[in-house]
Design an enzyme around this catalytic site. Structure first.
Site, PDB file in Angstrom:
ATOM      1  N   HIS A   1       0.829  -1.210   0.000  1.00 22.59           N
ATOM      2  CA  HIS A   1       0.000   0.000   0.000  1.00 22.59           C
ATOM      3  C   HIS A   1       0.860   1.255   0.000  1.00 22.59           C
ATOM      4  O   HIS A   1       1.970   1.280   0.520  1.00 22.59           O
ATOM      5  CB  HIS A   1      -0.988   0.006   1.166  1.00 22.59           C
ATOM      6  CG  HIS A   1      -0.395  -0.108   2.529  1.00 22.59           C
ATOM      7  ND1 HIS A   1       0.054   0.982   3.240  1.00 22.59           N
ATOM      8  CD2 HIS A   1      -0.192  -1.178   3.335  1.00 22.59           C
ATOM      9  CE1 HIS A   1       0.504   0.586   4.425  1.00 22.59           C
ATOM     10  NE2 HIS A   1       0.379  -0.725   4.506  1.00 22.59           N
TER      11      HIS A   1
ATOM     12  N   ASP B   1      -0.063   4.295   1.285  1.00 21.43           N
ATOM     13  CA  ASP B   1      -0.303   5.227   2.392  1.00 21.43           C
ATOM     14  C   ASP B   1       0.360   4.774   3.683  1.00 21.43           C
ATOM     15  O   ASP B   1       0.824   3.643   3.816  1.00 21.43           O
ATOM     16  CB  ASP B   1      -1.805   5.415   2.622  1.00 21.43           C
ATOM     17  CG  ASP B   1      -2.523   4.097   2.935  1.00 21.43           C
ATOM     18  OD1 ASP B   1      -2.164   3.064   2.338  1.00 21.43           O
ATOM     19  OD2 ASP B   1      -3.435   4.095   3.785  1.00 21.43           O
TER      20      ASP B   1
ATOM     21  N   ASP C   1       6.116  -0.422   7.436  1.00 26.42           N
ATOM     22  CA  ASP C   1       4.688  -0.586   7.117  1.00 26.42           C
ATOM     23  C   ASP C   1       4.250   0.422   6.052  1.00 26.42           C
ATOM     24  O   ASP C   1       3.729   1.477   6.377  1.00 26.42           O
ATOM     25  CB  ASP C   1       3.875  -0.388   8.402  1.00 26.42           C
ATOM     26  CG  ASP C   1       2.386  -0.615   8.214  1.00 26.42           C
ATOM     27  OD1 ASP C   1       1.986  -1.251   7.230  1.00 26.42           O
ATOM     28  OD2 ASP C   1       1.617  -0.136   9.067  1.00 26.42           O
TER      29      ASP C   1
ATOM     30  N   GLU D   1      -5.019   1.783   2.555  1.00 23.98           N
ATOM     31  CA  GLU D   1      -5.047   0.563   3.374  1.00 23.98           C
ATOM     32  C   GLU D   1      -5.171   0.888   4.853  1.00 23.98           C
ATOM     33  O   GLU D   1      -5.880   0.189   5.595  1.00 23.98           O
ATOM     34  CB  GLU D   1      -3.771  -0.258   3.125  1.00 23.98           C
ATOM     35  CG  GLU D   1      -3.765  -1.644   3.765  1.00 23.98           C
ATOM     36  CD  GLU D   1      -3.302  -1.672   5.215  1.00 23.98           C
ATOM     37  OE1 GLU D   1      -3.536  -2.685   5.899  1.00 23.98           O
ATOM     38  OE2 GLU D   1      -2.717  -0.666   5.679  1.00 23.98           O
ATOM     39  N   GLU D   2      -4.498   1.945   5.288  1.00 25.24           N
ATOM     40  CA  GLU D   2      -4.469   2.277   6.713  1.00 25.24           C
ATOM     41  C   GLU D   2      -5.824   2.754   7.240  1.00 25.24           C
ATOM     42  O   GLU D   2      -6.024   2.814   8.450  1.00 25.24           O
ATOM     43  CB  GLU D   2      -3.399   3.337   6.993  1.00 25.24           C
ATOM     44  CG  GLU D   2      -1.962   2.878   6.716  1.00 25.24           C
ATOM     45  CD  GLU D   2      -1.476   1.808   7.689  1.00 25.24           C
ATOM     46  OE1 GLU D   2      -2.266   1.350   8.534  1.00 25.24           O
ATOM     47  OE2 GLU D   2      -0.300   1.428   7.583  1.00 25.24           O
TER      48      GLU D   2
ATOM     49  N   GLU E   1       1.628  -7.687   2.707  1.00 23.55           N
ATOM     50  CA  GLU E   1       2.516  -7.319   3.806  1.00 23.55           C
ATOM     51  C   GLU E   1       2.408  -8.270   4.995  1.00 23.55           C
ATOM     52  O   GLU E   1       1.371  -8.884   5.244  1.00 23.55           O
ATOM     53  CB  GLU E   1       2.202  -5.902   4.277  1.00 23.55           C
ATOM     54  CG  GLU E   1       0.804  -5.740   4.875  1.00 23.55           C
ATOM     55  CD  GLU E   1       0.534  -4.327   5.337  1.00 23.55           C
ATOM     56  OE1 GLU E   1       1.379  -3.764   6.066  1.00 23.55           O
ATOM     57  OE2 GLU E   1      -0.531  -3.783   4.971  1.00 23.55           O
TER      58      GLU E   1
ATOM     59  N   HIS F   1       3.442   1.773  13.062  1.00 25.43           N
ATOM     60  CA  HIS F   1       2.594   2.762  13.724  1.00 25.43           C
ATOM     61  C   HIS F   1       3.244   3.366  14.973  1.00 25.43           C
ATOM     62  O   HIS F   1       2.604   4.139  15.685  1.00 25.43           O
ATOM     63  CB  HIS F   1       1.208   2.201  14.088  1.00 25.43           C
ATOM     64  CG  HIS F   1       0.418   1.720  12.913  1.00 25.43           C
ATOM     65  ND1 HIS F   1      -0.930   1.446  12.988  1.00 25.43           N
ATOM     66  CD2 HIS F   1       0.765   1.460  11.636  1.00 25.43           C
ATOM     67  CE1 HIS F   1      -1.367   1.027  11.810  1.00 25.43           C
ATOM     68  NE2 HIS F   1      -0.341   1.032  10.967  1.00 25.43           N
TER      69      HIS F   1
END
Length: 443
Positions: free
Chosen positions: A100, A102, A135, A169-170, A197, A407
């Site tokens: 992804h 984002d 990520d 995605e997030e 992922e 994150h």
């Protein structure tokens, strides 16, 4: 004499400047590490991700190594980039590698280096600090770098290989992979197997994920008679809500007991976590303390493993946690499915029944790596939209001896770990794209 010294210093200054510029140039785009840093510097964090610049960058990188690209858009301003390496037998189901574009936001004042600087600590072990380093911008670049290396050796895939870069995605992937997976564009790719992922591992084994938990948002509302704070009411709003909170807490404890006893992994149980409580009658100084409210509300985040029966948990909610006989109502927002189009739990087999599994496993081991016991991912990724179609998919990010920092503040990836990941993907991509044992989608 003085002028000679000045002249010498000027020459040295120019030499140092040129050396710095050369080093900067290599970092900025002439090496795999440099290209990784460039990609990390694009600010794709929510709530206002910049998708245009990174997509242009990826298109340039893909085309520079002879790959074709196509940019799709199902929601304005939210592109899906598809990169393709045509195989010698394009009639065979293809391989899809997904990542992804984002990332989540970053609180810059909590970081030791700016989160979008992609700062590399040359004196501290080659750590690359950036939001998205783990990520999951790492794999987005590693896919391309591994193909770059394979092409340089003259390798030609039998199966067509696609790389997808998706937005949002997030925040659930609803305007990204969800729409892409449901489109005719996706069906035309004829995907037979996919990778998405995974997560880092502080240990020395590569983690691999065969399923995600499915998130539900549960909101419970209790109602009752309002009145004086000194009076005892039966079935008041707060009283009813607290009964539910207690019952839910007990259920949470029973699930957690399995984890603490070592009988189940955290991702193999139903997690129920309170995220907010809302009640009371507001006043200028806070709340009216001598008044019982007529309504109270609680919100919960639920995560369900694919093997659980969604009907049973809905029955528990309706009959125990928020029964109508206690003047309670509830809403459930299901942010994904637990069953595929044939009614099967949404997960990918990691045994002999799935021929892709052994090909993948052997390819990782061929690089000297070892796979950990396959897991269910505790959170949620875009993989669920692909698995729902019956397409086998594994979650995999080749990061070992690395703390899990997705994150988190100061997210980083060590340069040697990144480079090792390219080597692993070279082996995996060559093995998967050369495998002729499956001639149709395994649905």
């Amino acid at each position: 004499m003085a002028s000679h010294i000045v002249e010498t210093l000027l020459v040295l200054s120019v030499i140092i400047f040129l050396q710095l510029q050369t080093t900067k140039g290599e970092e900025e785009g002439d090496t795999p590490i440099g290209r990784f840093q460039q990609y990390l510097r694009f600010k794709t964090a929510h709530p206002n991700p910049n998708y245009t610049a990174p997509v242009s960058f990826l298109v340039h990188q893909a085309q520079s190594i002879g790959l074709t690209t196509r940019t799709l858009e199902y929601v304005k301003g939210k592109p899906v980039l598809v990169v393709t390496w045509l195989g010698s037998k394009p009639q065979l189901p293809s391989i899809l590698l997904n990542s992804h574009l984002d990332s989540v936001p970053a609180e810059a004042d909590k970081w030791i280096h700016p989160p979008f600087s992609a700062h590399r600590t040359l004196d501290g072990g080659g750590l690359i600090y950036a939001r998205g380093a783990q990520d999951d911008k790492c794999i987005g670049v590693q896919y391309l770098e591994s193909i770059r290396n394979l092409k340089s050796t003259g390798f030609l895939p039998i199966r067509t290989l696609h790389i997808s870069y998706v937005p949002d995605e997030e925040i659930g992937g609803f305007d990204g992979m969800a729409k892409f997976a449901a489109s005719s564009d996706f069906r035309d790719l004829n995907v037979g197997f996919a990778l998405d992922e995974g997560q880092a591992n502080p240990g020395d084994e590569f983690r691999v994920f065969f399923a995600d938990r499915t998130p539900w948002e549960l909101v419970i509302t209790a109602r009752g008679v309002p009145g004086h704070g000194a009076k005892l009411y039966d079935n008041g709003a707060m009283e009813n809500l607290m009964k539910s909170v207690e019952l839910i807490s007990r259920f949470r404890e029973t699930q957690f007991d399995f984890v603490k006893a070592g009988k189940a992994a955290n991702s193999e149980v139903i997690s129920v976590n309170p995220v907010y409580l809302k009640a009371g009658t507001p006043s200028n100084t806070g709340f009216v303390m001598n008044m019982q409210p007529s309504e109270a509300e609680a919100g919960y985040d639920l995560r369900l493993p694919p093997m659980d029966d969604p009907h049973l948990i809905k029955k528990r909610i309706a009959e125990e946690w928020a029964p109508s006989i206690r003047n309670m109502t509830y809403t459930i927002k299901e942010k994904g499915k637990l069953r595929d189009h044939l009614g099967r739990p949404i997960m990918t087999a990691t045994n002999g029944s799935n021929p892709w599994w052994s090909v993948f496993k052997q390819a990782v081991e061929a690089t000297g790596g070892k796979l950990a016991k396959p897991e269910i991912l505790a959170s949620t990724t875009d993989a669920r939209y692909i698995r729902t179609l019956g397409i086998p998919l594994l979650g995999f990010s080749p990061m070992i001896n690395t703390p899990i920092l997705l994150h988190d503040h100061n997210e980083f990836l060590k340069d040697t770990v990144f480079l090792k990941g390219i080597q692993v993907y070279e082996s995996v991509i060559s093995a998967l794209s050369s495998f002729e044992g499956v001639s149709a989608q395994m649905i």
